[in-house]
Design a protein around this motif. Sequence first.
Motif, PDB file in Angstrom:
ATOM      1  N   TYR A 128       0.826  -1.195   0.000  1.00 40.76           N
ATOM      2  CA  TYR A 128       0.000   0.000   0.000  1.00 40.76           C
ATOM      3  C   TYR A 128       0.865   1.251   0.000  1.00 40.76           C
ATOM      4  N   CYS A 129       0.437   2.221  -0.767  1.00 38.57           N
ATOM      5  CA  CYS A 129       1.035   3.538  -0.774  1.00 38.57           C
ATOM      6  C   CYS A 129       0.282   4.420   0.225  1.00 38.57           C
ATOM      7  N   ALA A 130       1.001   5.304   0.897  1.00 36.78           N
ATOM      8  CA  ALA A 130       0.380   6.188   1.863  1.00 36.78           C
ATOM      9  C   ALA A 130       1.004   7.570   1.774  1.00 36.78           C
ATOM     10  N   ALA A 131       0.246   8.604   2.139  1.00 35.40           N
ATOM     11  CA  ALA A 131       0.752   9.975   2.067  1.00 35.40           C
ATOM     12  C   ALA A 131       0.089  10.840   3.126  1.00 35.40           C
ATOM     13  N   GLY A 132       0.782  11.900   3.507  1.00 35.58           N
ATOM     14  CA  GLY A 132       0.230  12.833   4.474  1.00 35.58           C
ATOM     15  C   GLY A 132       1.058  14.086   4.508  1.00 35.58           C
ATOM     16  N   TYR A 133       0.717  14.988   5.420  1.00 36.88           N
ATOM     17  CA  TYR A 133       1.411  16.259   5.540  1.00 36.88           C
ATOM     18  C   TYR A 133       2.228  16.327   6.825  1.00 36.88           C
ATOM     19  N   TYR A 134       2.662  15.185   7.302  1.00 39.37           N
ATOM     20  CA  TYR A 134       3.467  15.075   8.503  1.00 39.37           C
ATOM     21  C   TYR A 134       4.805  15.784   8.330  1.00 39.37           C
ATOM     22  N   LEU A 135       5.234  16.523   9.373  1.00 37.94           N
ATOM     23  CA  LEU A 135       6.473  17.302   9.301  1.00 37.94           C
ATOM     24  C   LEU A 135       7.473  16.915  10.379  1.00 37.94           C
ATOM     25  N   GLY A 136       7.207  15.866  11.125  1.00 42.89           N
ATOM     26  CA  GLY A 136       8.073  15.481  12.226  1.00 42.89           C
ATOM     27  C   GLY A 136       9.206  14.584  11.793  1.00 42.89           C
ATOM     28  N   PRO A 137       9.840  13.917  12.744  1.00 48.97           N
ATOM     29  CA  PRO A 137      10.973  13.025  12.457  1.00 48.97           C
ATOM     30  C   PRO A 137      10.554  11.852  11.574  1.00 48.97           C
ATOM     31  N   LEU A 138      11.523  11.332  10.838  1.00 49.66           N
ATOM     32  CA  LEU A 138      11.240  10.190   9.978  1.00 49.66           C
ATOM     33  C   LEU A 138      10.751   8.997  10.787  1.00 49.66           C
ATOM     34  N   GLY A 139       9.854   8.238  10.185  1.00 49.49           N
ATOM     35  CA  GLY A 139       9.363   7.042  10.848  1.00 49.49           C
ATOM     36  C   GLY A 139       8.262   6.419  10.037  1.00 49.49           C
ATOM     37  N   LEU A 140       7.818   5.246  10.471  1.00 52.16           N
ATOM     38  CA  LEU A 140       6.854   4.471   9.700  1.00 52.16           C
ATOM     39  C   LEU A 140       5.538   4.260  10.437  1.00 52.16           C
ATOM     40  N   ALA A 141       5.253   5.079  11.409  1.00 52.21           N
ATOM     41  CA  ALA A 141       3.982   4.935  12.119  1.00 52.21           C
ATOM     42  C   ALA A 141       2.817   5.271  11.196  1.00 52.21           C
ATOM     43  N   PRO A 142       1.817   4.411  11.103  1.00 50.31           N
ATOM     44  CA  PRO A 142       0.685   4.662  10.205  1.00 50.31           C
ATOM     45  C   PRO A 142      -0.053   5.966  10.494  1.00 50.31           C
ATOM     46  N   THR A 143      -0.002   6.444  11.717  1.00 52.39           N
ATOM     47  CA  THR A 143      -0.718   7.665  12.081  1.00 52.39           C
ATOM     48  C   THR A 143      -0.167   8.893  11.386  1.00 52.39           C
ATOM     49  N   ARG A 144       0.991   8.793  10.766  1.00 56.60           N
ATOM     50  CA  ARG A 144       1.590   9.909  10.047  1.00 56.60           C
ATOM     51  C   ARG A 144       0.996  10.090   8.657  1.00 56.60           C
ATOM     52  N   PHE A 145       0.136   9.170   8.264  1.00 56.76           N
ATOM     53  CA  PHE A 145      -0.374   9.187   6.902  1.00 56.76           C
ATOM     54  C   PHE A 145      -1.887   9.366   6.895  1.00 56.76           C
TER      55      PHE A 145
END
Length: 123
Positions: A93-110
């Motif tokens: 799955y591809c995911a996208a968002g406007y998250y501006l914090g530290p790199l990571g793979l938490a789903p809540t960032r998308f």
Amino acid sequence: QGELVESGGGSVQAGGSLRLSCAASINTYSLYMGWFRQAPGKEREGVAAISRDGSTSYADFVKGRFTISKDNAKNTLYLQMNSLEPEDSAMYYCAAGYYLGPLGLAPTRFAYWGQGTQVTVSS
């Protein structure tokens, strides 16, 4: 509302390669984007992420084998997958968002998610 459409999945033998693409209906320049995967009976897990400035983050199980990249001119996200293993078989799955914090793979960032593309690796 952003729409994401994945493509490029398929069936390959172990050791082979695939390149997944994710076409976005919105400008990807300001997006934090990533790839996730889910195998039958398992939870969805993060694979790789790329920030607005092009910084990347990978799950340990794909480091050195997968590469995430983004072409803002085409509003497209990619995942180059090399040295594929049967354990890599999953819906991706591809995911996208406007998250501006530290790199990571938490789903809540998308905020936006695609419908997925199937990858099957045979031994």
